[in-house]
Design an enzyme around this catalytic site. Structure first.
Site, mmCIF file in Angstrom:
data_model
loop_
_atom_site.group_PDB
_atom_site.id
_atom_site.type_symbol
_atom_site.label_atom_id
_atom_site.label_comp_id
_atom_site.label_asym_id
_atom_site.label_seq_id
_atom_site.Cartn_x
_atom_site.Cartn_y
_atom_site.Cartn_z
ATOM 1 N N CYS A 129 0.752 -1.187 0.135
ATOM 2 C CA CYS A 129 0.343 -0.228 0.192
ATOM 3 C C CYS A 129 1.131 1.244 -0.168
ATOM 4 O O CYS A 129 0.222 2.240 -0.281
ATOM 5 C CB CYS A 129 -1.016 0.483 1.233
ATOM 6 S SG CYS A 129 -2.110 -1.532 0.672
ATOM 7 N N HIS A 134 -2.443 7.229 2.920
ATOM 8 C CA HIS A 134 -3.659 5.639 2.225
ATOM 9 C C HIS A 134 -4.745 5.910 2.928
ATOM 10 O O HIS A 134 -5.227 5.581 3.692
ATOM 11 C CB HIS A 134 -2.509 4.259 2.619
ATOM 12 C CG HIS A 134 -3.062 3.477 2.392
ATOM 13 N ND1 HIS A 134 -3.657 3.007 1.562
ATOM 14 C CD2 HIS A 134 -2.891 2.429 3.246
ATOM 15 C CE1 HIS A 134 -3.928 1.390 1.136
ATOM 16 N NE2 HIS A 134 -3.848 1.064 2.402
ATOM 17 N N ASN A 157 -10.141 0.280 0.178
ATOM 18 C CA ASN A 157 -8.984 -0.066 0.575
ATOM 19 C C ASN A 157 -8.242 -0.440 -0.759
ATOM 20 O O ASN A 157 -8.917 -1.689 -0.928
ATOM 21 C CB ASN A 157 -8.416 -0.646 1.228
ATOM 22 C CG ASN A 157 -6.490 -1.000 1.563
ATOM 23 O OD1 ASN A 157 -6.115 -0.600 0.730
ATOM 24 N ND2 ASN A 157 -6.356 -0.645 2.478
HETATM 25 O O1 UT7 Z 1 -3.717 -1.447 4.043
HETATM 26 C C1 UT7 Z 1 -2.957 -1.975 4.837
HETATM 27 C C2 UT7 Z 1 -2.945 -1.027 6.141
HETATM 28 N N1 UT7 Z 1 -4.102 -2.247 6.925
HETATM 29 C C3 UT7 Z 1 -4.440 -1.645 8.010
HETATM 30 O O2 UT7 Z 1 -3.688 -1.000 8.293
HETATM 31 C C4 UT7 Z 1 -6.210 -2.469 8.758
HETATM 32 C C5 UT7 Z 1 -5.633 -2.007 10.304
HETATM 33 N N2 UT7 Z 1 -7.392 -2.010 10.995
HETATM 34 C C6 UT7 Z 1 -8.439 -2.530 10.765
HETATM 35 O O3 UT7 Z 1 -8.882 -1.395 9.538
HETATM 36 C C7 UT7 Z 1 -9.417 -2.893 11.409
HETATM 37 O O4 UT7 Z 1 -8.974 -3.922 12.809
HETATM 38 C C8 UT7 Z 1 -10.761 -4.010 10.888
HETATM 39 C C9 UT7 Z 1 -11.280 -2.464 9.970
HETATM 40 C C10 UT7 Z 1 -9.811 -4.969 10.100
HETATM 41 C C11 UT7 Z 1 -11.328 -4.525 11.680
HETATM 42 O O5 UT7 Z 1 -11.497 -3.960 12.590
HETATM 43 P P1 UT7 Z 1 -11.308 -3.977 14.410
HETATM 44 O O6 UT7 Z 1 -12.468 -3.448 14.915
HETATM 45 O O7 UT7 Z 1 -10.527 -4.395 14.981
HETATM 46 O O8 UT7 Z 1 -11.897 -5.528 14.527
HETATM 47 P P2 UT7 Z 1 -11.630 -6.841 14.931
HETATM 48 O O9 UT7 Z 1 -11.098 -7.463 13.905
HETATM 49 O O10 UT7 Z 1 -10.416 -6.920 16.329
HETATM 50 O O11 UT7 Z 1 -13.504 -7.643 15.702
HETATM 51 C C12 UT7 Z 1 -14.298 -7.684 16.351
HETATM 52 C C13 UT7 Z 1 -15.017 -8.400 16.362
HETATM 53 C C14 UT7 Z 1 -14.871 -9.588 15.912
HETATM 54 O O12 UT7 Z 1 -16.088 -10.082 16.793
HETATM 55 P P3 UT7 Z 1 -15.947 -11.184 18.477
HETATM 56 O O13 UT7 Z 1 -14.747 -11.626 18.770
HETATM 57 O O14 UT7 Z 1 -15.953 -9.487 19.087
HETATM 58 O O15 UT7 Z 1 -17.288 -11.969 18.209
HETATM 59 C C15 UT7 Z 1 -15.002 -10.092 14.687
HETATM 60 O O16 UT7 Z 1 -15.733 -11.672 14.218
HETATM 61 O O17 UT7 Z 1 -15.700 -8.160 14.370
HETATM 62 C C16 UT7 Z 1 -16.270 -9.346 14.260
HETATM 63 N N3 UT7 Z 1 -15.823 -9.083 12.374
HETATM 64 C C17 UT7 Z 1 -17.096 -9.138 12.206
HETATM 65 N N4 UT7 Z 1 -18.890 -8.717 11.786
HETATM 66 C C18 UT7 Z 1 -19.748 -8.075 11.109
HETATM 67 C C19 UT7 Z 1 -14.673 -9.040 11.765
HETATM 68 N N5 UT7 Z 1 -14.959 -8.596 10.539
HETATM 69 C C20 UT7 Z 1 -16.685 -8.088 10.803
HETATM 70 C C21 UT7 Z 1 -17.575 -7.997 9.618
HETATM 71 N N6 UT7 Z 1 -19.102 -8.080 9.580
HETATM 72 N N7 UT7 Z 1 -17.016 -8.207 8.011
#
Ligand code: UT7
Length: 323
Positions: A119, A249, A279
């Site tokens: 990226c 980005h 993204n």
């Molecule tokens: O381009 C390269 C650079 N990219 C980045 O730097 C990305 C950085 N990180 C992020 O953008 C965020 O961490 C994400 C958007 C990827 C994820 O957000 P988050 O708040 O960190 O969510 P998480 O992965 O910790 O998941 C929280 C909850 C989980 O459920 P439980 O375990 O709390 O019950 C996931 O299973 O959200 C759940 N979850 C979803 N729920 C509905 C994960 N994906 C989804 C989804 N829809 N699509």
């Protein structure tokens, strides 16, 4: 960096003359994802700021379209382009390069090669082309950032599938060593110790999709991006208040907000297009630049900060005076 090298960065300009972009026609909305997997528009919007993304096309096709638009807008003759640098992590083929496809489609007579800094690729491409222009390798260059991330997305993984879109952006750079416009300073870096938190592996010859620990990545990326941005602005002899727009980005709206907060700049100066593109990896910085130029937030003579960051982990910041 030595004081001498820093002074050299401030003296040496290569102008960013024009930007062009390309997006596929097909739109994939959050509502489409609600049908495909266990997710919701509310979750996606609140966690990422994304409402829809464009999907489809080919990497080379998108790169050619963006490069053609940038070249047309620049008024620079095709014969003057001596270099094409294309940043991508999703080429159609490993060989020939995407850049070779651009060279051929536009009928250029020039050097052309791809680079991969994920990226951060477009921002790395700017630094590479700038340095080659200053060395005398060419007098004008096309730098393209393009990715077909949806071709490398695992749609069984809801935490990453909803993030990505496809697209391309390109700028024309011209050599102008003593002018007031153009690239004033830059900063690049890589920390290869984090392959466990962001990777797009090839297993048995197959791309298996992006693997990411989003929470950990978030923290590292914001820190590296902010430190790099500050270094580049300082080397340019400017203050962050002088920068009219940060073209960062587009990974996630919450990252853009965190970058703004930690740099101490208003959120509206950190350009956001992620709602309608997702993204797009190497394409996201020139797509943001194009949007800001189109609506007048960036005009000729304005200092801007271009800030790429992502897999590697890698990051690159460039401070330039637009136009
Ligand atoms: O381009 C390269 C650079 N990219 C980045 O730097 C990305 C950085 N990180 C992020 O953008 C965020 O961490 C994400 C958007 C990827 C994820 O957000 P988050 O708040 O960190 O969510 P998480 O992965 O910790 O998941 C929280 C909850 C989980 O459920 P439980 O375990 O709390 O019950 C996931 O299973 O959200 C759940 N979850 C979803 N729920 C509905 C994960 N994906 C989804 C989804 N829809 N699509």
């Amino acid at each position: 960096m030595s004081a001498e090298a820093q002074q050299q960065q401030q003296r040496s300009g290569s102008r960013l003359v024009a930007v062009g972009t390309a997006l596929p026609d097909k739109v994939l909305t959050n509502a489409d994802f609600e049908v495909m997997m266990d997710t919701s528009d509310e979750w996606i919007r609140s966690r990422t700021g994304i409402a829809e993304r464009r999907v489809g096309g080919t990497t080379t096709g998108l790169a050619v379209e963006a490069a053609r638009r940038a070249l047309e807008r620049s008024g620079v003759a095709a014969e003057s382009i001596g270099l094409v640098v294309t940043a991508t992590q999703t080429p159609d083929d490993l060989c020939p390069s995407t850049a070779a496809g651009v060279q051929d489609a536009l009928g250029l007579i020039c050097a052309a090669f791809d680079l991969n800094a994920a990226c951060a690729g477009f921002s790395y491409g700017l630094v590479v082309a700038h340095s080659m222009l200053l060395s005398g390798a060419a007098t004008a260059a096309l730098v393209v950032g393009v990715d077909r991330m949806t071709a490398a997305t695992n749609y069984d993984d809801r935490s990453t599938a909803i993030l990505f879109g496809d697209g391309a952006g390109a700028v024309v750079l011209t050599s102008e060593p003593d002018g007031d416009r153009g690239i004033r300073a830059w900063d690049t870096g890589t920390d290869g110790s984090h392959a466990d938190i962001l990777a797009s592996p090839i297993r048995d010859g197959r791309i298996t999709g992006v693997e990411m620990n989003g929470k950990v990545l978030f923290k590292h990326m914001v820190r590296y991006a902010v430190d790099s941005a500050r270094a580049a602005v300082e080397r340019a002899g400017l203050e962050l208040d002088d920068v009219v727009a940060v073209l960062a980005h587009q990974a996630n709206q919450r990252i853009l907000d965190a970058v703004a907060d930690r740099l101490g700049v208003d959120h509206d100066r950190v350009i956001s297009i992620i709602e309608h593109t997702g993204n797009t990896s190497a394409a996201s910085v020139p797509l943001a630049l194009d949007a800001a130029v189109a609506d007048g937030r960036v005009g000729p003579g304005d200092p801007i900060l271009l800030l790429g960051f992502g897999g590697g982990l890698s990051w690159a910041s460039t401070v330039a005076v637009w136009g």
